[in-house]
Design a protein around this motif. Structure first.
Motif, short mmCIF file in Angstrom:
data_model
loop_
_atom_site.label_atom_id
_atom_site.label_comp_id
_atom_site.label_asym_id
_atom_site.label_seq_id
_atom_site.Cartn_x
_atom_site.Cartn_y
_atom_site.Cartn_z
N TRP A 199 79.36 -2.76 44.17
CA TRP A 199 78.50 -3.32 43.29
C TRP A 199 79.22 -4.62 42.68
O TRP A 199 78.79 -5.65 42.86
CB TRP A 199 77.95 -2.37 42.26
CG TRP A 199 76.89 -3.12 41.51
CD1 TRP A 199 76.86 -4.44 41.03
CD2 TRP A 199 76.01 -2.40 40.62
NE1 TRP A 199 75.61 -4.74 40.18
CE2 TRP A 199 75.19 -3.49 39.70
CE3 TRP A 199 75.61 -1.06 40.37
CZ2 TRP A 199 74.12 -3.04 39.05
CZ3 TRP A 199 74.62 -0.66 39.75
CH2 TRP A 199 73.87 -1.70 39.21
N SER B 140 68.52 0.49 38.79
CA SER B 140 68.67 -0.81 39.36
C SER B 140 69.00 -1.03 40.64
O SER B 140 68.67 -1.89 41.55
CB SER B 140 69.60 -1.49 38.68
OG SER B 140 69.31 -1.61 37.18
N GLU C 232 70.18 3.95 34.17
CA GLU C 232 69.77 2.71 34.36
C GLU C 232 70.28 1.94 35.53
O GLU C 232 69.60 1.34 36.13
CB GLU C 232 70.10 1.94 33.19
CG GLU C 232 69.15 0.78 32.83
CD GLU C 232 69.45 0.17 31.46
OE1 GLU C 232 69.96 -1.02 31.36
OE2 GLU C 232 68.91 0.82 30.71
N SER C 233 71.66 1.99 35.56
CA SER C 233 72.40 1.36 36.77
C SER C 233 71.83 1.91 38.07
O SER C 233 71.72 1.17 39.17
CB SER C 233 73.94 1.79 36.69
OG SER C 233 74.46 0.95 35.34
N LEU D 270 74.54 -6.04 44.52
CA LEU D 270 73.07 -5.79 44.71
C LEU D 270 72.43 -7.13 44.99
O LEU D 270 71.28 -7.05 45.62
CB LEU D 270 72.76 -5.63 43.01
CG LEU D 270 73.01 -4.26 42.48
CD1 LEU D 270 72.15 -4.24 41.18
CD2 LEU D 270 72.74 -3.15 43.32
N ASN E 46 66.32 -0.06 43.14
CA ASN E 46 65.18 -1.10 43.17
C ASN E 46 65.70 -2.07 44.00
O ASN E 46 64.99 -2.95 44.38
CB ASN E 46 64.84 -1.41 41.53
CG ASN E 46 64.23 -0.58 40.94
OD1 ASN E 46 63.38 0.41 41.65
ND2 ASN E 46 64.40 -0.49 39.70
N ALA E 47 67.00 -2.39 44.15
CA ALA E 47 67.47 -3.58 44.79
C ALA E 47 67.54 -3.40 46.49
O ALA E 47 67.53 -4.10 47.23
CB ALA E 47 69.02 -3.88 44.46
#
Length: 134
Positions: free
Chosen positions: A58, A99, A95-96, A66, A102-103
């Motif tokens: 990442w 994310s 949360e990470s 991402l 979602n990417a």
């Protein structure tokens, strides 16, 4: 895995981590393993030929994992937007993880991870849960 030549791209800014991942992928039957140190290099490598799997860090300079994943999923420059992506990260927490998914990542693994966890993540990304190593 089957006898087809499998190609993977490792996108990781740490040479030591790239070598560890390369060894695991080799043990899983990947014959062609390309290494990149950031997302921009990865996009160049992915345009060269078909890839069966991407292992992506990442946090990298130039282009992070991402952003690279978003571009791949967007079908940039003829790259297969459905290629499985295993994201490796030191970022912790739901949360990470959200994310990352979602990417468009296929599998999310927090560092540090074991070789067994990496192996399982690769198998899951390839849709081969429960299949033995060749």
């Amino acid at each position: 895995m089957d006898n087809a030549v499998r190609r993977a791209v490792i996108v990781e800014d740490s040479p030591q981590m790239r070598e560890l991942i390369r060894m695991v992928l080799g043990s899983l039957g990947f014959q062609k393993i390309v290494q990149a140190s950031n997302g921009a290099e990865a996009l160049d490598a992915l345009q060269a030929e078909h890839t069966d799997l991407i292992i992506m860090d990442w946090m990298m300079e130039v282009m992070d994992g991402l952003e690279c994943t978003r571009r791949i999923r967007g079908g940039v420059n003829g790259i297969d937007p459905a290629v499985p992506i295993v994201l490796l990260t030191g970022n912790k927490g739901k949360e990470s993880e959200a994310s990352a998914y979602n990417a468009g990542v296929s599998v999310y693994l927090e560092k540090p991870f074991s070789i067994k966890q990496l192996h399982s993540g690769v198998m899951k990304a390839l849709g081969l849960n429960g299949v033995g190593v060749s």
